[in-house]
Motif scaffolding. Sequence first.
Motif, short mmCIF file in Angstrom:
data_model
loop_
_atom_site.label_atom_id
_atom_site.label_comp_id
_atom_site.label_asym_id
_atom_site.label_seq_id
_atom_site.Cartn_x
_atom_site.Cartn_y
_atom_site.Cartn_z
N HIS A 1 8.27 3.90 1.60
CA HIS A 1 7.81 4.82 0.55
C HIS A 1 7.32 6.13 1.15
N PHE A 2 6.75 6.05 2.36
CA PHE A 2 6.29 7.28 3.01
C PHE A 2 7.46 8.21 3.30
N LEU A 3 8.54 7.65 3.85
CA LEU A 3 9.71 8.47 4.16
C LEU A 3 10.33 9.06 2.89
N LEU A 4 10.36 8.28 1.82
CA LEU A 4 10.91 8.80 0.56
C LEU A 4 10.11 10.00 0.07
N ARG A 5 8.80 9.90 0.17
CA ARG A 5 7.96 11.01 -0.30
C ARG A 5 8.01 12.19 0.67
N LEU A 6 8.08 11.90 1.96
CA LEU A 6 8.16 12.97 2.95
C LEU A 6 9.44 13.78 2.75
N THR B 1 0.85 -1.19 0.00
CA THR B 1 0.00 0.00 0.00
C THR B 1 0.88 1.24 0.00
N LEU B 2 0.81 2.01 -1.06
CA LEU B 2 1.61 3.22 -1.16
C LEU B 2 0.90 4.38 -0.46
N PRO B 3 1.65 5.32 0.07
CA PRO B 3 1.03 6.44 0.79
C PRO B 3 0.30 7.38 -0.17
N LYS B 4 -0.76 7.96 0.33
CA LYS B 4 -1.49 8.97 -0.44
C LYS B 4 -0.77 10.31 -0.33
N LEU C 1 11.99 -3.08 4.67
CA LEU C 1 11.51 -4.26 3.95
C LEU C 1 11.91 -4.27 2.49
N ALA C 2 12.57 -3.21 2.04
CA ALA C 2 13.15 -3.18 0.69
C ALA C 2 14.66 -2.99 0.85
N PRO C 3 15.37 -4.01 1.34
CA PRO C 3 16.79 -3.83 1.67
C PRO C 3 17.66 -3.44 0.49
N GLU C 4 17.23 -3.81 -0.72
CA GLU C 4 18.01 -3.45 -1.90
C GLU C 4 17.98 -1.94 -2.18
N ARG C 5 17.09 -1.22 -1.51
CA ARG C 5 16.97 0.22 -1.72
C ARG C 5 17.31 1.00 -0.44
N VAL C 6 18.12 0.40 0.40
CA VAL C 6 18.37 1.00 1.71
C VAL C 6 19.09 2.34 1.60
N LYS C 7 19.91 2.53 0.58
CA LYS C 7 20.60 3.82 0.44
C LYS C 7 19.60 4.96 0.24
N GLU C 8 18.52 4.69 -0.48
CA GLU C 8 17.49 5.71 -0.66
C GLU C 8 16.86 6.09 0.68
N LEU C 9 16.69 5.08 1.54
CA LEU C 9 16.12 5.34 2.86
C LEU C 9 17.07 6.20 3.70
N VAL C 10 18.36 5.89 3.64
CA VAL C 10 19.35 6.68 4.37
C VAL C 10 19.30 8.14 3.91
N ASP C 11 19.28 8.34 2.61
CA ASP C 11 19.25 9.70 2.06
C ASP C 11 17.98 10.44 2.49
N ALA C 12 16.86 9.71 2.53
CA ALA C 12 15.59 10.34 2.91
C ALA C 12 15.61 10.80 4.36
N VAL C 13 16.06 9.93 5.26
CA VAL C 13 16.08 10.27 6.68
C VAL C 13 17.05 11.43 6.93
N ASN C 14 18.22 11.36 6.31
CA ASN C 14 19.17 12.46 6.45
C ASN C 14 18.63 13.75 5.84
N GLY C 15 17.90 13.61 4.76
CA GLY C 15 17.35 14.78 4.09
C GLY C 15 16.30 15.51 4.91
N ILE C 16 15.52 14.77 5.67
CA ILE C 16 14.52 15.40 6.54
C ILE C 16 15.23 16.18 7.65
N GLY C 17 16.27 15.58 8.22
CA GLY C 17 17.09 16.30 9.19
C GLY C 17 16.54 16.39 10.59
N CYS C 18 15.50 15.64 10.88
CA CYS C 18 14.86 15.67 12.20
C CYS C 18 15.58 14.70 13.13
#
Length: 738
Positions: free
Chosen positions: A500-505, A367-370, A397-414
């Motif tokens: 996917h939510f973090l990537l979009r956020l 389920t992708l975020p709205k 749960l998408a370990p092959e895309r973990v770098k995208e997750l790292v970039d997203a969390v760092n990008g938010i900066g919270c």
Amino acid sequence: MDTKGTVVAGAATVALGAAAVALAGSDLMKKIASDVGDIAVECVRNAALQLQYGSEKETSNGVILVSTAGGGEKLRGKEKEVEAMFNSISAVASAVYVAEDNNRPAGVEVTFKQPSAAAMVIKSPPPKGWKIGEMPVSVSRGPFQGGAGGGVFGGGMVADALKAQGVKFVFTLTGGHISPMLVGCKMRGIRVVDVRHEVTTVFAADAVARLTGIPGVAMVTAGPGLTNTITAVKNAQLAQSPLVVFGGASATLLRGRGSLQDIDQLALMGPHVKWATSLSSTRDIYPMIAKAFEVAKSGVPGPVFIEVPLDLIWPEDEAWSYFGRMPPAKNLIQKVSNWFLRSHIEANFIGSRAAKSPSKASAPSVTLPKDSDVAKVASMLKKAQKPVILVGSQSLLAPERVKELVDAVNGIGCPVFLAGMARGLLGENSSIQVRHKRRDALKEADFVLLMGVPLDFRLDYGRHVGGRAKLVSVNRDSKELLKNWIFRMLNVNIEADPFHFLLRLARTNFAPDKWSTWLGHLKERDNKREEGIAKQAEAETKRLQEGSINLLNPIRSLQILEKKMPANTLLVADGGDYVGTAAYTLRPRGPLTWMDPGVFGTLGVGAGFALGAKLCRPDMEVIIIYGDGSSGYSLNEMDTFKRHGIPITAVIGNDACWSQMYRDQVRLLFDDVATTLEYTPYEQVAEGFGQAFGACARSESELEAAIDGAFKATKEGKPACINVLIARSSFREGAISL
């Protein structure tokens, strides 16, 4: 088998059923009558399959006619349902007519065309829309294809289906019910890793799933082989790990007849998996395995169980030679029996020769975020003065895309806390990660975003979060979003994939400088906690030295390991008190470098997790952090590591005690019953099992030398075990979770 004649519900079942009914009152005869009815129904099913898949087809205006004989009561009034069932099996079947021998409709007579085949011919007008006629059929076994021996090889088909899904490893403990699948996997180039306890097969499969995103695969034999996996399967269910467990089973012909290890395995596994199914023929193998992988990894991931009867995976000619042994048909009962056996075996394999190639792996359905939900949360986060994000295992749960997750969390900066498999996501020295005093931070925060983290005991069911904070939870599982509202109501709950939510956020333009004061406050408290831990270790070490106690302080032992660990270390946590101390002390080096059981708190995951991890990450230094209690569950797998050339290091914090229980039990109940162990020489146990490098360390210098020796051994391809003798500590007093 080459049978020509008209297809009916099973040879002389009519006469046999009538005879059984005539012998009133006998329980045995009632049982025979009921079984005859079951046989009749299966014979018609098999006949329809022969028509659909047989190498030769001769049909007229076909009508399949069923005699249920003495078992007729089972189908009374269900003619339409039976018709629908058989029409779904074979397009050739235009209708099904049920005739009961003890209440046969007028105009129906039984005609024997051969000694082993019978036909029912409708003499009077049939029901409206039904056709009259006989259904001749010619059935032959067809050409043999591939496999060990001749004919269909179900074990090879299983391996083909797994390879199509991207499976590289299968974990097993061998057994007669599963041998053909293991041979098939080896033939198809899938690595088969056999272990010393079935529970390890599932833990290893779990690790593979977490690190690759491809459901891990375990194969275990029937009965006790399967029951031995239950703890690991339940752990995977609660940790939301996608994996597929194959369980051997009795041959389809022998179910319920007292065969070895024959139990109701679907009832056993059903509560602990997303889907449990049993193969009924070799033609089910490809589609069922494809569905199993899709179910396991889609939505809320989890384990799936496939029961595989033995006669479906042995080579076809072997199945015929064993199960098709038939004495000469000298009487009516033996004629029926022989006809049924031939028909049943043929139905197991028919249709498989024409099976298409197995389905390739498909992307999981999530389920992708709205956009509206993302925008709402982004607005709340922008307004917050003291926000906290808590990232959990479900975000990875998408370990092959973990770098995208790292970039997203760092990008938010919270400011962010990491839990479960997310530990190490931002490396060992992140500028935004906070490691300690999480409860205090959640109490002070004005906005808390939970990414795949449930409101369970780890957050005191939501009560760790301050009452004035806006609390938002994003989770794949709608049930988790509704749980524990009685303790802490969510302000916003969003059923969607956290990754996917973090990537979009992160696409929103935030101004993290706005939170610098808040982050500085959290970091300052972090540093003070680190200093406090170091001082406690120093003080306790001094007391040990002054008392001439030749043992290490647990914190100090882990501080030494932390300094020695290379950058490519992957940590597996298996224990209670010592692992809890390690969580404060050790810093995972990067994403996907920390593995723990998850919410179930299961002891015994160590060897299985390490096994799967090392196979997936062969260039990493895999270290198991064991408590002395938990090491007893899987230290025997040192034998597995040695045999398969899998060099891992086990570090055992040995305080001769179940310390997490001991401290509070003695403090509250004044008794240490069942909480004490011995200072067992575990390094010798490991040496005996796996010819491993073994070392015992009582001092800092001994521990440093032992770690160096262990890493040298693993570079040479050997497993290693360090038995760290530690004193009991008050560091984690009151740490029991309920």
